[in-house]
Design an enzyme around this catalytic site. Sequence first.
Site, mmCIF file in Angstrom:
data_model
loop_
_atom_site.group_PDB
_atom_site.id
_atom_site.type_symbol
_atom_site.label_atom_id
_atom_site.label_comp_id
_atom_site.label_asym_id
_atom_site.label_seq_id
_atom_site.Cartn_x
_atom_site.Cartn_y
_atom_site.Cartn_z
ATOM 1 N N GLN A 231 36.649 25.483 60.147
ATOM 2 C CA GLN A 231 37.077 26.342 59.040
ATOM 3 C C GLN A 231 35.911 27.153 58.468
ATOM 4 O O GLN A 231 36.114 28.074 57.689
ATOM 5 C CB GLN A 231 37.693 25.489 57.937
ATOM 6 C CG GLN A 231 38.952 24.740 58.340
ATOM 7 C CD GLN A 231 40.118 25.677 58.587
ATOM 8 O OE1 GLN A 231 40.458 26.489 57.734
ATOM 9 N NE2 GLN A 231 40.713 25.573 59.758
ATOM 10 N N LYS A 523 33.257 62.938 61.167
ATOM 11 C CA LYS A 523 33.833 63.564 62.355
ATOM 12 C C LYS A 523 34.659 64.754 61.891
ATOM 13 O O LYS A 523 35.635 64.598 61.160
ATOM 14 C CB LYS A 523 34.698 62.586 63.135
ATOM 15 C CG LYS A 523 35.164 63.161 64.473
ATOM 16 C CD LYS A 523 36.025 62.192 65.240
ATOM 17 C CE LYS A 523 36.311 62.751 66.623
ATOM 18 N NZ LYS A 523 36.907 64.103 66.593
#
Length: 823
Positions: A231, A523
Amino acid sequence: MAPGGTVVEIDGRRLTVGNLTKVIYPATGTTKGEVINYYADIAPVLLPHLAGRPVTRKRWPDGVLAHSFFRKDLEVSAPKWVPRWPIPHHERTVTYPTADSAAVLAWFGQLAALELHVPQWLLSEDGYPGNPNRVVFDLDPGPGVGLAECAEVARAVKDHLDAADLWSVPVTSGSKGIHLYAPVDGTRTSAEVSVWAHAIARAVQSRLPTLALSQMKRALRDGKVFIDWSQNNGNKTTISPYSLRGREHPTVAAPRTWAELADPDLRHLEFGEVLKRVAERGDLLHRLLPASGVTGSPPDDSLAPYRAKRDRHRTPEPVPAAGDPTPASTGDTFVIQEHHARALHWDFRLEHDGVLASWALPKGLPLDPSHNRLAVQTEDHPLDYGSFEGMIPHGEYGGGEVTIWDSGTYSCEKWRKDEIIFSLNSERSAGRYALIQTQGRQWLLHKMKSQQPHQISSISAAAATSEAPSAAAPNPTGATQPPTSKPTTGAPAIAVEELSPMLATPGVPGDVADAASWAYEIKWDGVRALARVRHGRVSLFSRNDNDITKTYPELAELASLLGGHEAVLDGEIVACRESGTPSFSLLQQRMKLSGAAEISRVAQQVPVRFLAFDVLMLNGISLLGKRYTDRRRLLDATGIAGEFCAIPEVLPGSVAAALDETRRRGLEGVLAKRRDSIYRPGKRSRDWVKLKHFQDQEVIIGGWRPGNGKRAGTIGSLLIGVPADGGLRYGGRVGTGFDDAMLDQLATLLAPLRRTASPFADVVPSLESKDAIWVDPVLVGEVVFAEWSDNGRLRQASWRGLRPDKEPGEVRLAPAGLPGDEV
């Protein structure tokens, strides 16, 4: 009454709740309203354990006896005030909710999100998973054992934590077993904590071989308690303390005392009991929280790594205890210490935020701008170290003689995580310097000259002789460092006329998540172009080497902006909407023009800009073999900033932050560039990675078109729409993202909904409607898509699935909206 529910105010937030009498736990008759009330009441102790962690929810919309599902992505119906945090995963970026108020918890309850799961780590300042600040052991009983056996194993684990001087507290999980928590100092990664927890689990198994099990194999679990140490893995989550469980009864993951674990009648507690305990005892887990309070931020102790490497009883170095006051200082001191460890080097330290930020210089300071030097970042040192001289005993960390080589004050022009520009004021080291991070702990130290445009020649000459890190440069302890960056030479010599743009490859955020190694640019949605500036004239060439100079006459200003210098620049030609976001459809109005008069007329209506993001040659010097960081520094030094030409910014912070920023601004995405990469003309390289945005949108099905080929006899594509102006606005087709089972389900659901006329308020293009089968617009689904086109169509849409929990009247536009819409 609000449509579909009642509006209530919680923590100053307005929340619509409904179906409050719906029974969620049939065995006890517990309703949704009681679930919401529990989460609102438990908020003061639950929220601190959720703070700063992404929350994965497990939902039971129809109660605990019906179907349940995990949800990581934030629901598209989430109120705007729910905090959200995008985190890159290998396949995609997931936007998680975080919890900062009782209102968020009440909203979880409204969704029947009974279980709240979180990791052991906290989100760092740049939005990425940080180190864990707690360790957890999940004690899971196999067939034939129960809570009493889990308690016995918990006490054995506690013994090991006690030996490590770690306080621990058990939590009955509300499901089957017991969770055992202990705080850790945040200096170790999830992987390191997981390995350590695994070692404890193995030790307990050795001590209790007939009861405890540390191996994952389910076949071995009969009669044993499995100690789930995994975990603590960075990819795992655990039910949060004080969370409800989706069991038969409304049980809770409840903190307990060690005395309670000795009770042979130990059992899981229900939510009413937990509320009463909290009212009487407060939070038994309070010591798990950061010392600074309930902020979810890691404790601010930058000297912890320094202390961890030194024993104040064995070294004369100053070793302040945690919490000691910081010595008074002017805040602008520096020191260079000559350090005769296993290998001679110089330790360079700048005072910053109450500590000495430190680097090891294997070859000392650079003497002039033509010779850069490697700088290896080390742990922060205390301010007292600035006056330290002496012999560190051999066998201790950094053993050897330390003397002060130079000291003084400095003035700082810029301090970022990856770049620092400063001037040293002293007799031996006076000058202006830049520290630039190249990869991980490796930095480049550069002695600077003025970087005004009229001095570009000297800067480019300096870059042309940049010194790459040595393949065997010693670190502060004398070990060798493997080469981690590409050399600055080796790119082929290419004539200016033969240059073509370097190309990027598609990727996912996880590919480029290390901000120390990657730079993040915007971009742009435009036309790629190389600009060649020579003899005061600008020539523009497309990606296919077509001369497009005459098409964009306004970009001639680039020559004057360069002040007579010659250059080859890589960039993007864009046309922008009034909002400032690029529009490819606007740019198309400029791309097919031929006559000078027509070009001039349209240019007045649709001006373009050249956004220069790289420099390939400068004043006759090829920069193709230089690192991106060197090229970018030279590009910034040109100072290009005009009406039609500019240098776009490099986005600060993490890739998640860059994606979030470009999404907020309605831009196409992010282009990640490896900081140490060279420029490879005409090559598609993994050194440049493009990350395009895809958005979520709920849609209404208004028809479908039959498929062909493998899809013959079934649905080829869906015709979808969104509400607009009181009707259903056509949004385009979606033909991907389906599997066979999904197609069968859609065919069954759509068959009885046929109608003769289109349900869309606007006209569907004839090519898309000629064989369409129209249906009543009552089914809601969800798609992911790249962007809205200017005519209101979804581009690159892919089907995600039906939304049976949504009515058509509940569908709303995604945050990007339609072109021209107010959102």
